[in-house]
Design a protein around this motif. Structure first.
Motif, mmCIF file in Angstrom:
data_model
loop_
_atom_site.group_PDB
_atom_site.id
_atom_site.type_symbol
_atom_site.label_atom_id
_atom_site.label_comp_id
_atom_site.label_asym_id
_atom_site.label_seq_id
_atom_site.Cartn_x
_atom_site.Cartn_y
_atom_site.Cartn_z
ATOM 1 N N PRO A 1 16.702 -2.583 5.591
ATOM 2 C CA PRO A 1 16.001 -1.676 6.512
ATOM 3 C C PRO A 1 15.792 -0.290 5.908
ATOM 4 C CG PRO A 1 18.278 -1.977 7.204
ATOM 5 C CD PRO A 1 18.052 -2.930 6.069
ATOM 6 N N TYR A 2 16.481 -0.016 4.790
ATOM 7 C CA TYR A 2 16.358 1.313 4.159
ATOM 8 C C TYR A 2 15.273 1.337 3.087
ATOM 9 C CZ TYR A 2 20.795 1.319 6.527
ATOM 10 O OH TYR A 2 21.761 1.173 7.483
ATOM 11 N N SER A 3 14.719 0.140 2.753
ATOM 12 C CA SER A 3 13.637 0.095 1.763
ATOM 13 C C SER A 3 12.318 0.500 2.414
ATOM 14 C CB SER A 3 13.492 -1.322 1.206
ATOM 15 O OG SER A 3 14.686 -1.727 0.575
ATOM 16 N N PHE A 4 11.363 0.885 1.584
ATOM 17 C CA PHE A 4 10.014 1.263 2.035
ATOM 18 C C PHE A 4 9.418 0.163 2.919
ATOM 19 C CE2 PHE A 4 5.357 1.338 0.866
ATOM 20 C CZ PHE A 4 5.044 2.442 1.652
ATOM 21 N N GLN A 5 9.027 0.515 4.118
ATOM 22 C CA GLN A 5 8.562 -0.478 5.098
ATOM 23 C C GLN A 5 7.035 -0.583 5.172
ATOM 24 O OE1 GLN A 5 10.986 -2.242 7.341
ATOM 25 N NE2 GLN A 5 12.269 -1.531 5.658
ATOM 26 N N GLY A 6 6.349 0.240 4.391
ATOM 27 C CA GLY A 6 4.880 0.205 4.422
ATOM 28 C C GLY A 6 4.318 1.355 5.236
ATOM 29 N N LEU A 7 3.034 1.612 5.053
ATOM 30 C CA LEU A 7 2.397 2.761 5.713
ATOM 31 C C LEU A 7 1.830 2.415 7.090
ATOM 32 C CD1 LEU A 7 0.443 4.464 2.747
ATOM 33 C CD2 LEU A 7 2.725 5.016 3.623
ATOM 34 N N GLY A 8 1.891 1.148 7.479
ATOM 35 C CA GLY A 8 1.379 0.760 8.797
ATOM 36 C C GLY A 8 -0.130 0.926 8.885
ATOM 37 N N GLU A 9 -0.608 1.394 10.031
ATOM 38 C CA GLU A 9 -2.054 1.480 10.258
ATOM 39 C C GLU A 9 -2.734 2.367 9.217
ATOM 40 O OE1 GLU A 9 -3.239 2.382 14.253
ATOM 41 O OE2 GLU A 9 -5.367 1.999 13.810
ATOM 42 N N GLU A 10 -2.039 3.409 8.795
ATOM 43 C CA GLU A 10 -2.584 4.281 7.745
ATOM 44 C C GLU A 10 -2.911 3.447 6.491
ATOM 45 O OE1 GLU A 10 -3.540 7.262 8.017
ATOM 46 O OE2 GLU A 10 -4.060 7.380 5.874
ATOM 47 N N GLY A 11 -2.030 2.509 6.178
ATOM 48 C CA GLY A 11 -2.242 1.614 5.036
ATOM 49 C C GLY A 11 -3.458 0.713 5.238
ATOM 50 N N LEU A 12 -3.652 0.264 6.474
ATOM 51 C CA LEU A 12 -4.810 -0.594 6.770
ATOM 52 C C LEU A 12 -6.113 0.182 6.551
ATOM 53 C CD1 LEU A 12 -3.578 -2.378 10.037
ATOM 54 C CD2 LEU A 12 -3.570 -3.285 7.702
ATOM 55 N N LYS A 13 -6.095 1.470 6.932
ATOM 56 C CA LYS A 13 -7.296 2.296 6.746
ATOM 57 C C LYS A 13 -7.601 2.477 5.266
ATOM 58 C CE LYS A 13 -6.935 4.750 11.100
ATOM 59 N NZ LYS A 13 -6.370 5.898 11.810
ATOM 60 N N ILE A 14 -6.542 2.604 4.468
ATOM 61 C CA ILE A 14 -6.729 2.750 3.017
ATOM 62 C C ILE A 14 -7.342 1.466 2.437
ATOM 63 C CG2 ILE A 14 -5.498 2.993 0.825
ATOM 64 C CD1 ILE A 14 -3.508 4.868 2.349
ATOM 65 N N LEU A 15 -6.838 0.335 2.905
ATOM 66 C CA LEU A 15 -7.382 -0.945 2.423
ATOM 67 C C LEU A 15 -8.858 -1.083 2.807
ATOM 68 C CD1 LEU A 15 -4.360 -3.276 3.270
ATOM 69 C CD2 LEU A 15 -5.222 -2.782 0.967
ATOM 70 N N ALA A 16 -9.179 -0.666 4.028
ATOM 71 C CA ALA A 16 -10.578 -0.752 4.478
ATOM 72 C C ALA A 16 -11.466 0.156 3.623
ATOM 73 C CB ALA A 16 -10.669 -0.377 5.951
ATOM 74 N N GLY B 1 -2.611 -6.451 -0.500
ATOM 75 C CA GLY B 1 -1.737 -5.280 -0.429
ATOM 76 C C GLY B 1 -1.133 -5.204 0.954
ATOM 77 N N GLY B 2 0.172 -4.955 1.025
ATOM 78 C CA GLY B 2 0.848 -4.944 2.320
ATOM 79 C C GLY B 2 0.915 -3.558 2.927
ATOM 80 N N ALA B 3 0.472 -3.455 4.177
ATOM 81 C CA ALA B 3 0.620 -2.203 4.929
ATOM 82 C C ALA B 3 1.882 -2.289 5.783
ATOM 83 C CB ALA B 3 -0.605 -1.970 5.804
ATOM 84 N N PHE B 4 2.267 -3.505 6.126
ATOM 85 C CA PHE B 4 3.522 -3.762 6.841
ATOM 86 C C PHE B 4 4.359 -4.630 5.906
ATOM 87 C CE2 PHE B 4 0.286 -3.135 10.073
ATOM 88 C CZ PHE B 4 0.898 -2.239 10.949
ATOM 89 N N LYS B 5 5.514 -4.144 5.492
ATOM 90 C CA LYS B 5 6.316 -4.881 4.517
ATOM 91 C C LYS B 5 7.584 -5.450 5.131
ATOM 92 C CE LYS B 5 5.365 -5.581 1.091
ATOM 93 N NZ LYS B 5 4.412 -6.673 0.677
ATOM 94 N N PRO B 6 7.789 -6.774 5.003
ATOM 95 C CA PRO B 6 9.031 -7.381 5.497
ATOM 96 C C PRO B 6 10.124 -7.209 4.430
ATOM 97 C CG PRO B 6 7.555 -9.070 4.646
ATOM 98 C CD PRO B 6 6.916 -7.747 4.342
ATOM 99 N N VAL C 1 0.879 -1.174 0.000
ATOM 100 C CA VAL C 1 0.000 0.000 0.000
ATOM 101 C C VAL C 1 0.916 1.224 0.000
ATOM 102 C CG1 VAL C 1 -1.698 1.303 1.331
ATOM 103 C CG2 VAL C 1 -1.807 -1.198 1.283
ATOM 104 N N GLU C 2 0.822 2.019 -1.075
ATOM 105 C CA GLU C 2 1.714 3.191 -1.194
ATOM 106 C C GLU C 2 0.962 4.490 -0.915
ATOM 107 O OE1 GLU C 2 3.309 2.893 -5.143
ATOM 108 O OE2 GLU C 2 4.082 0.870 -4.795
ATOM 109 N N SER C 3 -0.278 4.529 -1.372
ATOM 110 C CA SER C 3 -1.101 5.734 -1.173
ATOM 111 C C SER C 3 -2.563 5.355 -1.400
ATOM 112 C CB SER C 3 -0.706 6.832 -2.175
ATOM 113 O OG SER C 3 -1.103 6.447 -3.491
#
Ligand code: PEP
Ligand code: MN
Length: 337
Positions: free
Chosen positions: A136-151, A127-132, A104-106
């Motif tokens: 450690p320098y790559s985009f790690q995901g939007l976290g909870e914000e990403g979950l809200k977008i998915l919802a 779509g991943g909101a938390f990315k493994p 999830v990017e935006s």
């Protein structure tokens, strides 16, 4: 071991066996079947208690389960398990297509892709909101914000959502927003995370570790069922081999192997399985033909600018063509799409 109830066993008799199992400090897992109920017993050492259970009212027989994995095996449950993800049933006659971006990017990106895959015929949004990520320098995901977008994307399109949890706190958070919790390949043997997912009240999509053999894969699923969550969907996503023309080697042969040993549904992810956009459609067709219950496919409207896994993401146009092809393959193997 497995306590098999007689066909005419009453709910009280079933409850009586559960109580007797728990009184010994073991765990009882009632498994309703088409013909009769069986009760899986875990936590016991060997079958020395078998005679005690055999004499309880309503019990037909007590049989030892020989495989290391118990609850996931066909010995314990012969019929296929169908897992309900939101409104979608996985493991039944329907071939289920899950699609969406790697990450999830935006809001804009997720809604664009969600609308496109929905139009093309996808039944579930990924779509991943938390990315493994490896770095450690790559985009790690939007976290909870990403979950809200998915919802929000689910509310608009009606597509149920599957998204990854990378740690115990994430399981709770993801379960609050999503319809299914994904456990990634890198976490397939993170046993504390598996136990946590086993206590969640949402289905789990468990991806195969990149060097896991079949038994290890099924044992990881067993961790989740052993905690009381029976809604597990397996996912083959490629393993590491000497082969150097793709990111991973998609092990399609595991599909019939899993089907023989386990009642759980299994998906195939040809995106991580190949790592190359042009290989996704051919391997998706092959996965459907080999009997997978569904596919998980990475789709991005602008893959060359994706924040993760762009090279393996297909465009909405390519996805649409693929779904059309899958619709032709499905009836040949007795499936619907
Ligand atoms: C993913 O689905 O985006 C993912 C990270 O997959 P895997 O765990 O299979 O690498
Ligand atoms: Mn990815």
């Amino acid at each position: 071991m497995l306590v098999v109830m007689r066909q005419d066993a009453t709910p009280e008799q079933i409850q009586g066996v559960v109580a007797a199992v728990e009184a010994r400090g073991f765990r009882a897992h009632p498994i309703p079947g088409g013909q009769r109920t069986a009760i899986g017993v875990t936590g016991n050492k060997g079958t020395t208690e078998a005679p005690a259970f055999e004499s309880l009212p309503g019990v037909l027989e007590v049989i030892p389960v020989t495989h290391a994995y118990k609850l996931v095996s066909r010995e314990v449950k012969a019929e296929d398990t169908v897992v309900q993800v939101g409104t979608v049933r996985v493991g039944g006659p329907e071939l289920v297509v899950m699609a969406g971006p790697c990450a999830v990017e935006s809001r804009e990106q997720v809604l664009t892709v969600a609308r496109a895959v929905k139009r093309a015929g996808a039944q579930i949004l990924r779509g991943g909101a938390f990315k493994p990520r490896t770095s450690p320098y790559s985009f790690q995901g939007l976290g909870e914000e990403g979950l809200k977008i998915l919802a929000e994307a689910r509310a608009e399109t009606g597509l149920p959502v599957v998204t990854e949890a990378v740690d115990a706190e994430g399981v709770e958070l993801v379960a609050r927003y999503a319809d299914a919790i994904q456990i990634g390949a890198r976490n397939m043997q993170n046993f504390s995370l598996l136990k946590c997912a086993g206590r969640a009240r949402k289905p789990v999509v468990l991806k195969r570790g990149m060097s896991a053999n079949l038994e290890e894969f099924l044992m990881s699923a067993e961790y989740i069922l052993a905690e009381g969550n029976y809604d597990v969907i397996l996912c083959e996503r490629g393993v590491r081999t000497f082969s150097d023309f793709s990111r991973n080697t998609l092990d399609l042969a595991i599909v019939p192997a899993v089907k023989r040993l386990s009642h759980l549904p299994i998906l195939v992810d040809p995106s991580h399985g190949t790592g190359r956009r042009e290989k996704v459609a051919p391997l998706s067709r092959a996965a459907a033909a080999v009997g997978a219950d569904g596919l998980m496919i990475e789709v991005h409207h602008d893959p060359d600018r994706a924040l993760s896994d762009g090279p393996q993401s297909i465009t909405p146009e390519m996805f649409e063509t693929l779904v059309r092809e899958l619709r032709q393959i499905a009836p040949v193997i007795g499936r619907r799409l």
